[in-house]
Design an enzyme around this catalytic site. Structure first.
Site, PDB file in Angstrom:
ATOM      1  N   ALA A   9       0.837  -1.214   0.000  1.00 14.70           N
ATOM      2  CA  ALA A   9       0.000   0.000   0.000  1.00 14.70           C
ATOM      3  C   ALA A   9       0.864   1.253   0.000  1.00 14.70           C
ATOM      4  CB  ALA A   9      -0.909  -0.002   1.224  1.00 14.70           C
ATOM      5  N   ARG A  15      -3.497   8.599 -10.361  1.00 16.29           N
ATOM      6  CA  ARG A  15      -4.717   8.847 -11.155  1.00 16.29           C
ATOM      7  C   ARG A  15      -5.951   9.129 -10.305  1.00 16.29           C
ATOM      8  NH1 ARG A  15      -5.201   3.911 -14.910  1.00 16.29           N
ATOM      9  NH2 ARG A  15      -3.533   3.015 -13.641  1.00 16.29           N
ATOM     10  N   LYS A  22      -4.590   6.615  -1.587  1.00 13.67           N
ATOM     11  CA  LYS A  22      -5.598   5.845  -2.330  1.00 13.67           C
ATOM     12  C   LYS A  22      -6.290   4.794  -1.469  1.00 13.67           C
ATOM     13  CE  LYS A  22      -4.368   2.865  -5.673  1.00 13.67           C
ATOM     14  NZ  LYS A  22      -3.939   2.542  -7.046  1.00 13.67           N
ATOM     15  N   ALA A 381     -46.975  19.803  19.441  1.00 13.65           N
ATOM     16  CA  ALA A 381     -46.264  20.398  18.305  1.00 13.65           C
ATOM     17  C   ALA A 381     -45.497  21.622  18.762  1.00 13.65           C
ATOM     18  CB  ALA A 381     -47.263  20.778  17.225  1.00 13.65           C
TER      19      ALA A 381
HETATM   20  C1  UD1 Z   1       1.068  -5.073 -11.025  1.00 18.71           C
HETATM   21  C2  UD1 Z   1       1.755  -6.272 -11.635  1.00 18.71           C
HETATM   22  C3  UD1 Z   1       0.950  -6.757 -12.832  1.00 18.71           C
HETATM   23  C4  UD1 Z   1      -0.470  -7.093 -12.412  1.00 18.71           C
HETATM   24  C5  UD1 Z   1      -1.094  -5.895 -11.710  1.00 18.71           C
HETATM   25  C6  UD1 Z   1      -2.411  -6.299 -11.106  1.00 18.71           C
HETATM   26  C7  UD1 Z   1       4.151  -5.923 -11.278  1.00 18.71           C
HETATM   27  C8  UD1 Z   1       5.425  -5.516 -11.901  1.00 18.71           C
HETATM   28  N1  UD1 Z   1       3.081  -5.879 -12.077  1.00 18.71           N
HETATM   29  O1  UD1 Z   1       1.093  -4.042 -12.007  1.00 18.71           O
HETATM   30  O2  UD1 Z   1       1.544  -7.918 -13.413  1.00 18.71           O
HETATM   31  O3  UD1 Z   1      -1.238  -7.466 -13.533  1.00 18.71           O
HETATM   32  O4  UD1 Z   1      -0.246  -5.436 -10.637  1.00 18.71           O
HETATM   33  O5  UD1 Z   1      -3.078  -5.202 -10.587  1.00 18.71           O
HETATM   34  O6  UD1 Z   1       4.126  -6.302 -10.141  1.00 18.71           O
HETATM   35  N2  UD1 Z   1       3.264  -0.783  -4.823  1.00 18.71           N
HETATM   36  C9  UD1 Z   1       4.066  -0.501  -3.735  1.00 18.71           C
HETATM   37  N3  UD1 Z   1       5.352  -0.113  -3.948  1.00 18.71           N
HETATM   38  C10 UD1 Z   1       5.886   0.017  -5.182  1.00 18.71           C
HETATM   39  C11 UD1 Z   1       5.052  -0.260  -6.303  1.00 18.71           C
HETATM   40  C12 UD1 Z   1       3.749  -0.670  -6.086  1.00 18.71           C
HETATM   41  O7  UD1 Z   1       3.619  -0.616  -2.587  1.00 18.71           O
HETATM   42  O8  UD1 Z   1       7.058   0.368  -5.281  1.00 18.71           O
HETATM   43  C13 UD1 Z   1       1.880  -1.211  -4.595  1.00 18.71           C
HETATM   44  C14 UD1 Z   1       0.874  -0.201  -5.121  1.00 18.71           C
HETATM   45  O9  UD1 Z   1       0.481   0.698  -4.079  1.00 18.71           O
HETATM   46  C15 UD1 Z   1      -0.284  -1.087  -5.539  1.00 18.71           C
HETATM   47  C16 UD1 Z   1       0.388  -2.404  -5.907  1.00 18.71           C
HETATM   48  O10 UD1 Z   1       1.657  -2.383  -5.311  1.00 18.71           O
HETATM   49  O11 UD1 Z   1      -1.167  -1.354  -4.498  1.00 18.71           O
HETATM   50  C17 UD1 Z   1       0.495  -2.597  -7.409  1.00 18.71           C
HETATM   51  O12 UD1 Z   1       1.316  -1.594  -7.952  1.00 18.71           O
HETATM   52  P1  UD1 Z   1       1.058  -0.980  -9.366  1.00 18.71           P
HETATM   53  O13 UD1 Z   1       2.102   0.008  -9.657  1.00 18.71           O
HETATM   54  O14 UD1 Z   1      -0.359  -0.539  -9.493  1.00 18.71           O
HETATM   55  O15 UD1 Z   1       1.298  -2.243 -10.283  1.00 18.71           O
HETATM   56  P2  UD1 Z   1       0.714  -2.477 -11.705  1.00 18.71           P
HETATM   57  O16 UD1 Z   1       1.485  -1.669 -12.690  1.00 18.71           O
HETATM   58  O17 UD1 Z   1      -0.751  -2.316 -11.700  1.00 18.71           O
END
Ligand code: UD1
Ligand code: CA
Length: 464
Positions: A9, A15, A22, A381
């Site tokens: 998290a 976005r 979020k 009332a």
């Molecule tokens: C990731 C997966 C993808 C999968 C998708 C599903 C990877 C490289 N890709 O992509 O294969 O289909 O999730 O939703 O893992 N987060 C952190 N620290 C970070 C990066 C992310 O805590 O450094 C957390 C974000 O807050 C989020 C989750 O990890 O809750 C996913 O990160 P996000 O960047 O949304 O990954 P996706 O590009 O969606």
């Protein structure tokens, strides 16, 4: 059973265009991460670790009421593999299995998690990936198989056009054996389109070493949908609400128009209660059986008994309404309002920190605050308990069977004795003993012929 949970998290959620983290945005009344925590709790994990980063303090603060959570900070956020590595300080010496979840994927079911654990253990896998087959895989990592076996996961931005056609996607939810996990994750590099440490690369690492990687395909892909934007959040709210209304209807509740029923996840409703269109039932609300809740009603963190009718457009927050009572239309019950059995609250009546005793009535236009009202009392009332003297709030006590005439002001602290009467339009500053009639208005005076005289002077005004 040596089961651990880690929840990612740390991401900013760009976005969402929000000042709030979020994972604290709400779906069906609960912050996204609370949905995840509730589902994870079903596994009874030994430890639960939350990886926070962006606005870490706000996220921790919002989750203070949970005991037994460990927070680790990931700063900067260099990708999902890097995020998992930050949990090494908690899980580095732990044994068994870690389940990795996302704080922004709220609809994951308990059954899927249990399936994941079961499959992972029965197959003695090093890693198990939760996947889904979808019509529009855009944006997700794709599951590349060789034969039956998963070979690797490729992110959309790194995928060939053939790989982009794969409809099996990575949910990002996994089970990992802890033994050797962090060393393997450390070997992951950033040679990809986003220059991030991808946790997804671990699948290829393990497969090359000949280790067993399993998959679990969820039957309904909605479960693994994440929230990236406000419109995705609205879409997931819709799904969560539909699930809730379906559950309630299956349990014997009539919901006339499920599309306009806004019922939070933790609300309970008894059988044979009827929910009319456009009702909001929020937070920790319970509603008994055989009730009827009319359109435009909002009930928050309140307890409603059996066979209660709430007429249109009432707002009820932090209040109790006992069985067989009737409330509204247009009533406002708040902050510890306590309506007892068979009592009746009518239109434009507000109650705060007030008990309205069994069978008592306040049918029109009243403010009753900081009052204890006995049984079978009639509140006329326009009655007002003047509870605030400019400095503090004072109590009004109205004993059983009393009758308060219309348009009375009861200046607290004051007690109206059992069976006493207060005449209409009275301003009551002193206690009224049981059985007495209190009147306070001056004697009425009639000015004979006044209307005629006024009429003449008005006509002469107009002539001028
Ligand atoms: C990731 C997966 C993808 C999968 C998708 C599903 C990877 C490289 N890709 O992509 O294969 O289909 O999730 O939703 O893992 N987060 C952190 N620290 C970070 C990066 C992310 O805590 O450094 C957390 C974000 O807050 C989020 C989750 O990890 O809750 C996913 O990160 P996000 O960047 O949304 O990954 P996706 O590009 O969606
Ligand atoms: Ca995402």
């Amino acid at each position: 059973m040596n089961l651990h949970v880690a929840i990612l998290a740390a991401g900013k959620g760009t976005r969402m265009k929000s000042a709030r983290p979020k994972v604290l945005h709400r779906v069906a009344g609960l912050p996204l991460i609370e949905h995840v925590l509730a589902t994870a709790a079903a596994l009874k994990p030994q430890t639960t670790t939350i990886v926070v980063g962006y606005q870490a303090a706000e996220v921790e603060e919002a989750l203070l009421r949970h005991c037994g959570l460990t927070f680790v900070v990931q700063e900067p956020q260099l990708g999902t593999a890097h995020a998992l590595l930050t949990t090494e300080q908690v899980l580095g010496h732990a044994r068994g299995t870690v389940i990795l979840l996302y704080g922004d994927v709220p609809l994951l079911s308990r059954a899927t998690l249990e399936n994941l654990v079961e499959r992972h253990r029965s197959r003695k896998a090093a890693a198990t990936v939760v996947t889904a087959i979808v019509d529009d895989p855009g944006g997700y990592g794709r599951i590349v198989r060789s034969g039956e076996q998963i070979a690797r996961i490729v992110e959309e931005k790194d995928a060939s056009s053939a790989e982009r056609k794969i409809r099996e996607i990575n949910s990002g939810i996994y089970a990992f054996e802890l033994a050797g996990l962090f060393d393997a994750v450390r070997s992951i590099a950033t040679e990809n389109a986003q220059r991030e440490y991808y946790l997804t690369d671990l699948v290829a690492v393990y497969r090359k070493r000949g280790m067993n990687v399993e998959t679990v395909i969820v039957p309904n892909a909605d479960e693994i949908r994440g929230v990236n934007s406000r419109s995705e959040m609205a879409a997931l709210s819709r799904i969560a609400r539909d699930r809730k209304t379906a559950e309630l209807m299956a349990a014997g509740v009539t919901i006339e128009d499920p599309a306009t029923a806004y019922i939070d996840r933790d609300v309970t409703i008894g059988a044979d209660t009827i929910i009319h269109p456009g009702v909001c039932l929020e937070g920790n609300t319970t509603i008994g059986g055989g009730c009827e809740i009319h359109s435009g009603v909002r009930i928050v963190n309140s307890a409603i008994g059996d066979r209660v009718t709430v007429f249109n457009h009432c707002v009820i927050t932090d209040a109790r309404v006992a069985s067989d009572a009737k409330v509204g239309p247009f009533a406002h019950l708040r902050n510890d309002a306590d309506i007892r059995e068979k009592a009746r609250v009518g239109n434009f009546v507000e109650l705060k920190k007030t008990v309205l005793g069994e069978g008592s009535k306040s049918m029109h236009l009243a403010y009753l605050g900081d009052a204890t009202i006995g049984e079978r009392v009639n509140i006329g009332a326009g009655t007002i308990t003047c509870n605030y003297d400019g400095e503090k709030k004072n109590q009004t006590i109205i004993e059983d069977g009393a009758f308060i005439g219309s348009d009375s002001q009861l200046i607290a602290p004051v007690t109206i004795g059992a069976g006493a009467y207060v005449g209409s339009g009275a301003t009551i500053r002193e206690d009224v003993p049981s059985g007495a009639l209190a009147v306070s208005a001056g004697k009425q005076r009639n000015i004979e012929g006044w209307v005629d005289k006024r009429g003449k002077s008005r006509k002469s005004d107009r002539k001028r």
